[in-house]
Enzyme design. Structure first.
Site, short mmCIF file in Angstrom:
data_model
loop_
_atom_site.label_atom_id
_atom_site.label_comp_id
_atom_site.label_asym_id
_atom_site.label_seq_id
_atom_site.Cartn_x
_atom_site.Cartn_y
_atom_site.Cartn_z
CE1 TYR A 1 14.09 47.70 48.27
CE2 TYR A 1 12.52 45.85 47.64
CZ TYR A 1 13.83 46.18 47.95
OH TYR A 1 14.72 45.05 47.82
CE LYS B 1 15.30 47.39 51.58
NZ LYS B 1 14.57 46.06 51.85
#
Length: 294
Positions: free
Chosen positions: A135, A163
């Site tokens: 992330y 992400k």
């Protein structure tokens, strides 16, 4: 290993009532996502106020979510912490509860080196047997993965996706060119989803899909069928909503939007506070203009 990190992933809010988890509202929230067949649900991420949860609350939230969803769609847990040992505990608990994968950001505030970021994720990888999504959230973490660190981490067998909440739209092209074939890249920014996917992304983790999963799902389906015009039409309709949901710090606006639609209480934990009156009005107007209903 099946890569669950693709398509439309809703970054779910966490409902509270009287400063406790509201499990009845959680059921409403999750069933709303199941109804529109989102591709996965992220629990206890940034939008889900994961950092405000005690360990016992975290376990209860995951366990209840797994029971409600009942294998109908994948559940991804948030395992971010600036304490590697605690992040390992979250990952181990996620494995025990049998979620389908987890997501974690580089440790915030402490500003580790790239080697430190690598070792942090290596430790998480060793702590569990779940698929992992990196992330990248530099505005929250204060640090970010270098391209080289992403490449190195992608060689660990269960690190399967990134992400990316950054603003470098060339990055998915660069990463895609060097990582393993089954490594997926998704955006975490609603408003750039089409531009990001045009550069090699395979979906997005969405805040807006908490309240508009049908429109978000349709947008992505049209894009995947090469109906660029149809996808752009939906995207243009949703742009004012995307912007309204970040008029104040996420998840303040989306929590109010969910309350306005009857999904949960408008209760958010300090140091976050309720949406301002002007933000509330903006959110209400856009929900009305888009005819969003449960």
């Amino acid at each position: 290993m099946n890569n669950i990190f693709k398509g439309l992933i809703t970054a779910a809010i966490t409902p509270f009532k009287d400063n406790k988890l509201d499990l009845y509202a959680l059921e409403r929230i999750l069933k709303h996502q199941i109804k529109y067949e989102v591709d996965a649900i992220l629990i206890a991420g940034s939008t889900g106020e994961g950092s405000s949860l005690s360990f016992e609350e975290y376990k209860l939230l995951l366990q209840t979510s797994v029971e409600i969803v009942n294998n109908r769609i994948p559940i991804i847990s948030g395992c971010s912490s600036n304490n590697t040992a605690y992040a390992r505990e979250l990952a181990a608990e996620s494995t025990k509860i049998k979620v389908d994968g987890f997501m974690a950001s580089p440790p915030s505030y402490v500003k580790p080196t790239q080697y430190g970021i690598y070792k942090h994720f290596e430790a998480l990888h060793e702590a569990c047997n779940l698929p992992i999504m990196l992330y990248s959230a530099p505005t929250r973490s204060g640090v970010d993965f270098s391209d080289e660190t992403i490449l190195r981490l992608s060689k660990l067998p269960r690190i399967l996706a990134l992400k990316d909440c950054g603003v470098d739209l060339e990055r998915p092209l660069r990463i895609r060119a060097v990582v393993k074939k089954d490594f997926n890249i998704l955006t975490g920014n609603d408003e750039v989803v089409l531009a990001f996917n045009a550069q090699g992304g395979v979906g997005w983790t969405s805040v807006a899909s908490n309240i508009a999963p049908d429109m978000c799902k349709e947008l992505l389906e049209k894009w995947n069928k090469n109906d660029t015009k149809g996808a752009l039409e939906i995207h243009q309709k949703l742009l004012p909503l995307y912007k309204a949901l970040f008029v104040e710090s996420n998840p303040i606006p989306i929590k109010y939007a969910a309350y306005y639609l009857g999904l949960c209480e408008n209760e958010i934990r300090l140091p976050l506070t309720e949406a301002s009156d002007s933000a509330k009005k903006q959110i209400e107007n856009i929900i009305t203009s888009l005819s969003i209903k449960l």
